[in-house]
Design a protein around this motif. Structure first.
Motif, PDB file in Angstrom:
ATOM      1  N   VAL A  55       0.835  -1.205   0.000  1.00 34.48           N
ATOM      2  CA  VAL A  55       0.000   0.000   0.000  1.00 34.48           C
ATOM      3  C   VAL A  55       0.869   1.255   0.000  1.00 34.48           C
ATOM      4  O   VAL A  55       0.688   2.163  -0.825  1.00 34.48           O
ATOM      5  CB  VAL A  55      -0.948   0.002   1.215  1.00 34.48           C
ATOM      6  N   LEU A  73     -10.781   5.326  -4.416  1.00 33.92           N
ATOM      7  CA  LEU A  73     -10.116   4.241  -3.696  1.00 33.92           C
ATOM      8  C   LEU A  73      -8.744   3.977  -4.297  1.00 33.92           C
ATOM      9  O   LEU A  73      -8.607   3.822  -5.511  1.00 33.92           O
ATOM     10  CB  LEU A  73     -10.964   2.962  -3.762  1.00 33.92           C
ATOM     11  N   ASN A 117      -7.029  -1.403  -0.826  1.00 30.16           N
ATOM     12  CA  ASN A 117      -8.021  -2.067   0.014  1.00 30.16           C
ATOM     13  C   ASN A 117      -7.410  -3.351   0.581  1.00 30.16           C
ATOM     14  O   ASN A 117      -7.158  -4.309  -0.150  1.00 30.16           O
ATOM     15  CB  ASN A 117      -9.269  -2.399  -0.823  1.00 30.16           C
ATOM     16  N   THR A 157      -7.728  -6.660   2.843  1.00 33.74           N
ATOM     17  CA  THR A 157      -8.817  -7.535   3.285  1.00 33.74           C
ATOM     18  C   THR A 157      -8.295  -8.651   4.180  1.00 33.74           C
ATOM     19  O   THR A 157      -7.107  -9.023   4.123  1.00 33.74           O
ATOM     20  CB  THR A 157      -9.541  -8.168   2.083  1.00 33.74           C
ATOM     21  N   VAL A 179      -4.328  -7.614  -0.577  1.00 32.07           N
ATOM     22  CA  VAL A 179      -4.499  -6.193  -0.850  1.00 32.07           C
ATOM     23  C   VAL A 179      -4.897  -5.997  -2.305  1.00 32.07           C
ATOM     24  O   VAL A 179      -4.425  -6.709  -3.201  1.00 32.07           O
ATOM     25  CB  VAL A 179      -3.206  -5.406  -0.528  1.00 32.07           C
ATOM     26  N   HIS A 180      -5.814  -5.066  -2.530  1.00 30.68           N
ATOM     27  CA  HIS A 180      -6.220  -4.670  -3.874  1.00 30.68           C
ATOM     28  C   HIS A 180      -5.617  -3.303  -4.177  1.00 30.68           C
ATOM     29  O   HIS A 180      -5.783  -2.362  -3.395  1.00 30.68           O
ATOM     30  CB  HIS A 180      -7.748  -4.593  -3.980  1.00 30.68           C
ATOM     31  N   TRP A 192      -7.217  -3.170 -11.774  1.00 29.97           N
ATOM     32  CA  TRP A 192      -7.011  -3.527 -10.381  1.00 29.97           C
ATOM     33  C   TRP A 192      -6.292  -4.872 -10.283  1.00 29.97           C
ATOM     34  O   TRP A 192      -6.525  -5.772 -11.092  1.00 29.97           O
ATOM     35  CB  TRP A 192      -8.341  -3.592  -9.633  1.00 29.97           C
ATOM     36  N   PHE A 214     -15.478  -5.036  -3.476  1.00 27.62           N
ATOM     37  CA  PHE A 214     -16.277  -4.793  -2.281  1.00 27.62           C
ATOM     38  C   PHE A 214     -16.904  -6.072  -1.714  1.00 27.62           C
ATOM     39  O   PHE A 214     -17.484  -6.050  -0.617  1.00 27.62           O
ATOM     40  CB  PHE A 214     -17.372  -3.755  -2.556  1.00 27.62           C
ATOM     41  N   SER A 237     -13.286  -6.052   3.782  1.00 28.82           N
ATOM     42  CA  SER A 237     -12.339  -4.944   3.866  1.00 28.82           C
ATOM     43  C   SER A 237     -11.980  -4.659   5.314  1.00 28.82           C
ATOM     44  O   SER A 237     -12.849  -4.646   6.196  1.00 28.82           O
ATOM     45  CB  SER A 237     -12.933  -3.690   3.225  1.00 28.82           C
ATOM     46  N   GLN A 272      -8.580   0.647   4.370  1.00 29.87           N
ATOM     47  CA  GLN A 272      -8.687   1.266   3.056  1.00 29.87           C
ATOM     48  C   GLN A 272      -7.905   2.574   3.030  1.00 29.87           C
ATOM     49  O   GLN A 272      -7.841   3.286   4.044  1.00 29.87           O
ATOM     50  CB  GLN A 272     -10.144   1.539   2.690  1.00 29.87           C
ATOM     51  N   TRP A 332      -7.861   6.081   0.692  1.00 26.33           N
ATOM     52  CA  TRP A 332      -8.569   6.849  -0.328  1.00 26.33           C
ATOM     53  C   TRP A 332      -7.742   8.073  -0.705  1.00 26.33           C
ATOM     54  O   TRP A 332      -7.195   8.756   0.152  1.00 26.33           O
ATOM     55  CB  TRP A 332      -9.935   7.271   0.180  1.00 26.33           C
TER      56      TRP A 332
END
Length: 503
Positions: free
Chosen positions: A200, A441, A444, A446, A461-462, A471, A488, A492, A495, A497
């Protein structure tokens, strides 16, 4: 003399051995050796090799043993310590077998390795200079540039500016394609909770750009190792199309007093909180706004109104402020916004399957609308955002502990991928509108599995490749494309943003 003294003595001796050749002598020595042509009979002694007869050239750099280098054996992501003495002083990597050795003088471990194994080409992991042993002369050849770049990739501002605009593809040594920036991280033992956080942070533009471009040699080992890892994730010349975070993980374990270990699963939110504050501190940050790249990227501000719960009031009753009682007002900076989920249903449907509820993200964000009252142990609170950050980190609180076990709330949070409006959660929307009230976004994280069952949980992770608006789902070494509509449906947990600039 005990073993510690022997290692220390050996370290000093190896350092003295380094000065047996001056830098100027080594460069001249190397140039002369490269220019010398073998005679027509393939005979003759070469001064640079100590009288050893040079074999006829069989390919580029064969006279310098460059044709013996095995790139598929090289892995520069592990702790840079000697495989024999475990010292981190003056360490070289053998470019034939990939092992690390201390020193290159006549009594060094690298020297003996070159004699015993007939491996002759070594690179200093600090200076990136390449030497041929046991003769100890430096080699300068453009064919070595890819190795130096993998060991310590460097980028220009122009290259970094194109990372989110240009769709690039790389190939590892096995000609397997990969996308720079979207490559897997090795799960050494149980560090997937670290991997998702690193992925991330490596994709948040201001964080990524800072650690890719800034000279951080005077900073802590934690900062330097994170910078190196970010650059390797975006390195378009990776040999294996993947990266091991082992070196950073070792420093994380040391810096956190082993709070975060390589061998035990932990909470990515707890790690992210510690890591951001550690980077902020090591970069010279203070309590002041924008005092580091961490604060300027993630820090926002909340207004908090509090009122004590009267003893005569019924706990769990009407959650509303009493206008006749005192209200305490304050402001507080934040790096995260915590969001509570409603309790999951206790019943099953007619097919005896669990009912998995869904809730919009905007509903749980209403905690910050300035009106919704939150009940704590001794007081009531209302929250509202007074300053939006450029990047908002949302923590969806899924886990709770009772006397026996940790439980997870499986509620699915639904949300738009683009144009999430924060207007109703800000105290002065008009003021914030000039910068932007909408967010897209960016990442994300999870959670999967049952926290009550040992070794059954994992994190994914997305992340979006903005250059091609695709993605990806990343779990350790596994990287795969995923449809945006599927994101979604996962549970999650964290996140990030990104604020949109107003047109």
């Amino acid at each position: 003399m005990d073993s510690t003294e022997q290692v220390q003595d050996g370290s000093k001796k190896n350092e003295r051995d380094e000065v047996s050749f001056s830098d100027d002598d080594e460069v001249v020595h190397s140039v002369r050796f490269k220019r010398k042509k073998p005679n027509t009979h393939g005979e003759g002694a070469n001064a640079a090799t100590g009288g050893v007869t040079a074999a006829p050239a069989t390919g580029r750099g064969s006279g310098l043993y460059l044709d013996t280098i095995q790139r598929f054996m090289l892995d520069f992501d592990f702790e840079k310590v000697c495989s024999v003495s475990l010292s981190n002083l003056n360490v070289y990597a053998c470019l034939v077998c990939g092992k690390y050795f201390q020193g290159r003088g006549p009594s060094s471990h690298a020297y003996f390795h070159s004699l015993h194994e007939n491996h002759h080409v070594y690179i200093n992991l600090n200076t990136l200079k390449v030497y041929v042993l046991p003769d100890s002369y430096e080699v300068t050849d453009s064919s070595l540039d890819d190795i130096k770049y993998v060991l310590d990739p460097r980028f220009t501002p122009a290259q970094v500016a194109l990372l989110d605009k240009t769709d690039r593809q790389g190939f590892d040594l096995n000609r397997k394609p990969y996308i720079p920036g979207f490559i897997g991280l090795n799960n050494v033992k149980a560090n997937d909770y670290v991997n998702v956080v690193i992925q991330v942070l490596a994709h948040i533009p201001p964080i990524r750009d800072f650690f890719m471009l800034k000279q951080l040699d005077d900073k802590s080992e934690l900062v330097k190792r994170f910078s190196t890892l970010v650059r390797k994730i975006w390195n378009p010349s990776a040999f294996k199309g993947q990266v091991s975070p082992h070196e950073l993980l070792q420093e994380i374990s040391n810096s956190s007093n082993r709070k975060f270990k390589l061998t035990e699963q932990s909470d990515p939110l707890a790690f992210l909180s510690w890591f951001l504050n550690a980077l902020h501190r090591d970069l010279g940050g203070s309590k002041k706004k924008d005092s580091s790249i961490i604060y300027s990227t993630f820090q926002g501000e909340l207004s908090i109104e509090s009122q004590a719960i009267e003893s005569k009031a019924v706990k769990g009753g009407d959650n509303s402020f009493d206008s006749s009682s005192a209200i305490t007002k304050s402001k507080s900076p934040f790096l995260f916004l915590a969001l509570e989920l409603p309790p999951p249903p206790l019943f099953h449907d007619e097919l005896e399957k669990n009912i998995i509820p869904q809730i919009p993200l905007s509903t749980i964000l209403s905690k910050y609308d300035g009106w919704t009252v939150q009940e704590n142990v001794a007081d009531l609170k209302r929250f509202q955002i007074t300053r939006l950050p450029n990047y908002i980190i949302l923590h969806i609180k899924r886990f709770s502990k009772n006397s026996f076990v940790e439980e997870k709330n499986p509620t699915i949070v639904t949300f738009p991928i683009r144009n999430l409006s924060m207007a109703e959660f800000v105290s002065d929307p008009e003021k914030e509108k000039a910068i932007g009230l909408h967010y897209n976004l960016l990442a994300n994280i999870t959670h999967e599995g049952d926290p009550a069952t040992p070794n059954s949980t994992s994190y994914k992770v997305h992340i979006q490749n903005q250059a091609k608006e695709q993605w990806y789902q990343i779990q350790d070494l596994f990287v795969e494309e995923i449809n945006a509509q599927m994101i979604f449906l996962s549970e999650s947990y964290i996140q990030v943003w990104e604020r949109k600039k107003e047109a």
